[in-house]
Design a protein around this motif. Structure first.
Motif, mmCIF file in Angstrom:
data_model
loop_
_atom_site.group_PDB
_atom_site.id
_atom_site.type_symbol
_atom_site.label_atom_id
_atom_site.label_comp_id
_atom_site.label_asym_id
_atom_site.label_seq_id
_atom_site.Cartn_x
_atom_site.Cartn_y
_atom_site.Cartn_z
ATOM 1 N N ARG A 156 0.802 -1.220 0.000
ATOM 2 C CA ARG A 156 0.000 0.000 0.000
ATOM 3 C C ARG A 156 0.840 1.278 0.000
ATOM 4 O O ARG A 156 0.338 2.361 0.255
ATOM 5 N N ALA A 157 2.101 1.159 -0.292
ATOM 6 C CA ALA A 157 2.999 2.312 -0.346
ATOM 7 C C ALA A 157 3.262 2.698 -1.801
ATOM 8 O O ALA A 157 3.339 1.832 -2.683
ATOM 9 N N ILE A 158 3.385 4.001 -2.049
ATOM 10 C CA ILE A 158 3.803 4.470 -3.368
ATOM 11 C C ILE A 158 5.248 4.050 -3.584
ATOM 12 O O ILE A 158 6.134 4.350 -2.783
ATOM 13 N N ARG A 159 5.490 3.341 -4.682
ATOM 14 C CA ARG A 159 6.818 2.800 -4.950
ATOM 15 C C ARG A 159 7.532 3.488 -6.107
ATOM 16 O O ARG A 159 8.758 3.615 -6.095
ATOM 17 N N VAL A 160 6.794 3.923 -7.136
ATOM 18 C CA VAL A 160 7.405 4.544 -8.312
ATOM 19 C C VAL A 160 6.511 5.682 -8.790
ATOM 20 O O VAL A 160 5.289 5.549 -8.838
ATOM 21 N N VAL A 161 7.135 6.806 -9.129
ATOM 22 C CA VAL A 161 6.444 7.912 -9.790
ATOM 23 C C VAL A 161 7.254 8.274 -11.028
ATOM 24 O O VAL A 161 8.406 8.719 -10.913
ATOM 25 N N ARG A 162 6.686 8.055 -12.186
ATOM 26 C CA ARG A 162 7.355 8.395 -13.447
ATOM 27 C C ARG A 162 6.640 9.589 -14.067
ATOM 28 O O ARG A 162 5.409 9.574 -14.204
ATOM 29 N N THR A 163 7.397 10.604 -14.437
ATOM 30 C CA THR A 163 6.829 11.863 -14.909
ATOM 31 C C THR A 163 7.360 12.197 -16.293
ATOM 32 O O THR A 163 8.560 12.108 -16.549
ATOM 33 N N SER A 164 6.444 12.590 -17.176
ATOM 34 C CA SER A 164 6.793 13.079 -18.510
ATOM 35 C C SER A 164 6.341 14.531 -18.606
ATOM 36 O O SER A 164 5.210 14.864 -18.221
ATOM 37 N N VAL A 165 7.223 15.403 -19.097
ATOM 38 C CA VAL A 165 6.966 16.844 -19.093
ATOM 39 C C VAL A 165 7.295 17.435 -20.458
ATOM 40 O O VAL A 165 8.267 17.047 -21.101
ATOM 41 N N VAL A 166 6.469 18.397 -20.879
ATOM 42 C CA VAL A 166 6.800 19.261 -22.009
ATOM 43 C C VAL A 166 6.907 20.679 -21.474
ATOM 44 O O VAL A 166 5.961 21.195 -20.873
ATOM 45 N N VAL A 167 8.069 21.287 -21.648
ATOM 46 C CA VAL A 167 8.268 22.677 -21.233
ATOM 47 C C VAL A 167 8.520 23.532 -22.467
ATOM 48 O O VAL A 167 8.946 23.033 -23.508
ATOM 49 N N ARG A 168 8.259 24.830 -22.308
ATOM 50 C CA ARG A 168 8.576 25.789 -23.369
ATOM 51 C C ARG A 168 9.377 26.927 -22.778
ATOM 52 O O ARG A 168 9.075 27.401 -21.672
ATOM 53 N N ALA A 169 10.407 27.346 -23.505
ATOM 54 C CA ALA A 169 11.280 28.417 -23.025
ATOM 55 C C ALA A 169 10.604 29.766 -23.203
ATOM 56 O O ALA A 169 10.134 30.094 -24.297
ATOM 57 N N LEU A 170 10.551 30.539 -22.127
ATOM 58 C CA LEU A 170 10.018 31.897 -22.187
ATOM 59 C C LEU A 170 11.097 32.892 -22.596
ATOM 60 O O LEU A 170 10.792 33.976 -23.097
#
Length: 318
Positions: A156-170
């Motif tokens: 019942r514990a969070i074991r993995v968090v995978r994140t995908s991001v799109v950023v844009r340069a200001l």
């Protein structure tokens, strides 16, 4: 072609408009794009109204003069609609807005600790961890889309968090992104193991000595120019058996879109799940509705036109 979309006169945008859409500022790009389209402000206002979006002529005038700028969710929705009405690339105007001006109860006040006050806990430890690794790239990037995929183990514990991001340069030259993670109380910062995925590599790593908080730099392979986007992903693996009852993502600035997916182990499927939102620091969270768990043991939520605050999913084991 939709009657609500007006391409630039002659079918092509002026090079001056393209330059301003690339480099800004927002008000100059908006004014040039409207002039290039041949529409009046009243014409823009009318086409927005046809889409159910109410914006006053005064607001439109102030936006293109730089006297004010769109920041609230309904105003940002209007900006995206204007992009379509004028035949501009998606997000081309919105990318030029940058972080909002300080206002309201989520703003930074007197100390770096208060910048995170009420956003995620422990706030003081989060600020102390982040502060040493903040750099000039921090204010030059805006997150357009983000997706978190969370795995909850049989314990019942969070074991993995995978994140995908799109950023844009200001602005020109950002070359890194700062990511943070706060684990469950009772865990240790040493239990949080970061790794870089596609299109980035791990830079500095800062762990709080007493709280389960980590901040990491994700270095790009190049410096971005203003207007450029970058797609990358990273992961936190949590080596802690402290059970979790929710996952939350804090947003300091408005954003475009967010997807959160959570997969539960076959041995530990919650009896119910809820989406929740927290709009005010230290305030209660609003339940946005119950979420179904699929046969594949996934639950997810999708959000658009993000406001500063916290979004998440909460679940009940019993």
């Amino acid at each position: 072609m939709s009657s609500q979309t007006v391409p630039a006169r002659g079918g092509q945008r002026s090079p001056d408009v393209d330059l301003l859409l690339h480099a800004g500022p927002f008000h100059a790009a908006l004014r040039a794009a409207i002039e290039d389209s041949g529409l009046t402000l009243e014409g823009v206002r009318h086409r927005l109204a046809q889409r159910g979006i109410r914006v006053s002529l005064a607001s439109l005038s102030y936006w293109q003069q730089g006297r004010s700028r769109p920041e609230r969710a309904d105003s940002l929705r209007a900006v995206r609609a204007i992009e379509h009405i004028l035949g501009l690339p998606a997000h081309s105007l919105a990318a030029l807005l940058g972080p909002p001006r300080p206002r309201g109860r989520w703003t930074r006040r007197n100390t770096p600790d208060q910048h995170y006050d009420g956003l995620l806990e422990p706030a003081a430890a989060l600020a102390q961890t982040v502060r040493p690794v903040l750099g000039p790239s921090d204010h030059k990037l805006r997150v357009f889309s983000q997706e978190d995929r969370v795995r909850v183990g049989a314990d019942r514990a969070i074991r993995v968090v995978r994140t995908s991001v799109v950023v844009r340069a200001l602005e020109d030259d950002p070359d890194r992104f700062l990511a943070v993670y706060c684990a469950e109380p009772g865990s240790r910062a040493g239990d949080i193991l970061p790794s870089a995925g596609e299109n980035c590599r791990l830079g500095r790593v800062r762990r709080h000595p007493h709280a389960p908080v980590i901040a990491i730099e994700l270095l790009f392979d190049r410096r971005l120019r203003a207007g450029e986007t970058h797609l990358f992903d990273y992961q936190f693996t949590i080596d802690s058996a402290v059970p979790s009852v929710d996952y939350r993502r804090g947003f300091r600035y408005p954003g475009d879109s967010y997807v959160l997916g959570i997969r539960f182990a076959e041995e530990s499927i919650p009896v119910r799940c809820f989406a929740f939102t927290q709009h005010e620091p230290h305030g209660g969270s609003n339940v946005d509705g119950e979420l179904p768990v699929t046969p594949g043991r996934w639950v997810h939520r999708v959000a658009r036109d993000l406001r500063p605050g916290v979004l998440g999913v909460r679940w009940e084991w019993e």
